[in-house]
Design an enzyme around this catalytic site. Structure first.
Site, mmCIF file in Angstrom:
data_model
loop_
_atom_site.group_PDB
_atom_site.id
_atom_site.type_symbol
_atom_site.label_atom_id
_atom_site.label_comp_id
_atom_site.label_asym_id
_atom_site.label_seq_id
_atom_site.Cartn_x
_atom_site.Cartn_y
_atom_site.Cartn_z
ATOM 1 N N ASP A 94 0.860 -1.177 0.000
ATOM 2 C CA ASP A 94 0.000 0.000 0.000
ATOM 3 C C ASP A 94 0.899 1.232 0.000
ATOM 4 O OD1 ASP A 94 -2.346 1.428 -0.060
ATOM 5 O OD2 ASP A 94 -3.071 0.762 1.890
ATOM 6 N N ASP A 95 0.303 2.373 -0.289
ATOM 7 C CA ASP A 95 1.095 3.596 -0.369
ATOM 8 C C ASP A 95 1.455 4.164 1.003
ATOM 9 O OD1 ASP A 95 -1.547 4.296 0.167
ATOM 10 O OD2 ASP A 95 -1.665 5.861 -1.357
ATOM 11 N N ASP A 98 -1.573 5.306 7.356
ATOM 12 C CA ASP A 98 -2.034 6.590 7.877
ATOM 13 C C ASP A 98 -2.621 6.416 9.277
ATOM 14 O OD1 ASP A 98 -3.101 9.119 8.313
ATOM 15 O OD2 ASP A 98 -4.085 9.248 6.383
#
Length: 147
Positions: A94-95, A98
């Site tokens: 995943d990027d 968060d």
């Protein structure tokens, strides 16, 4: 005067993203992966880059939806990955880690998988097994495919 902190916005250019993906690939080299799972949509581009850098051609997707613009809501599983053995020897990409909400859902679905993200913020940084760079929680990251 207001005591609210205005979120900082950081735009990640393509060149930096590619360098960070290469750094992540260096941390993942030497392991034998059954395949790679791209978390849509943010993880698709980093997963494609890692697929090239690590010579992984077996790529699945795990399609999740939680953001509308900059607002995160409950996660909806749009398409589950077709992975056996609870994800053992699979690389999830995943990027960003968060809030950790997305990665917690992924860990429930594929608890044996290895999770890699490009970036991490304090609330989510304990969830990926590896990542490249830290950002403050209040930072809004703008990826090149979002510009």
């Amino acid at each position: 005067m207001s005591d609210k902190t205005t979120p900082q916005e950081v735009v990640i250019p393509w060149e930096i993203l590619k360098q960070d993906a290469q750094s992540l690939a260096e941390k993942l080299k030497g392991k034998s992966w059954k395949g790679l799972v791209a978390v849509t949509r943010g993880g698709m581009t980093p997963a494609a880059l890692l697929g090239y850098y690590l010579n992984i051609t077996n790529i699945e997707t795990l399609c999740l939806s939680s953001y509308s613009g900059r607002t995160q809501s409950d996660i909806t599983i749009v398409k589950n990955a077709n992975i056996a053995d609870q994800g053992k020897d699979w690389l999830i990409v995943d990027d960003l880690a968060d809030t950790g909400q997305t990665l917690r859902v992924i860990k429930n679905i594929l608890p044996e998988a290895y999770i890699a993200t490009l970036y991490a913020k304090p609330a989510g940084k304990s969830l990926p097994d590896v990542y490249v760079k830290d950002f403050q929680q209040s930072t809004w990251i703008v990826f090149p495919w979002e510009c």
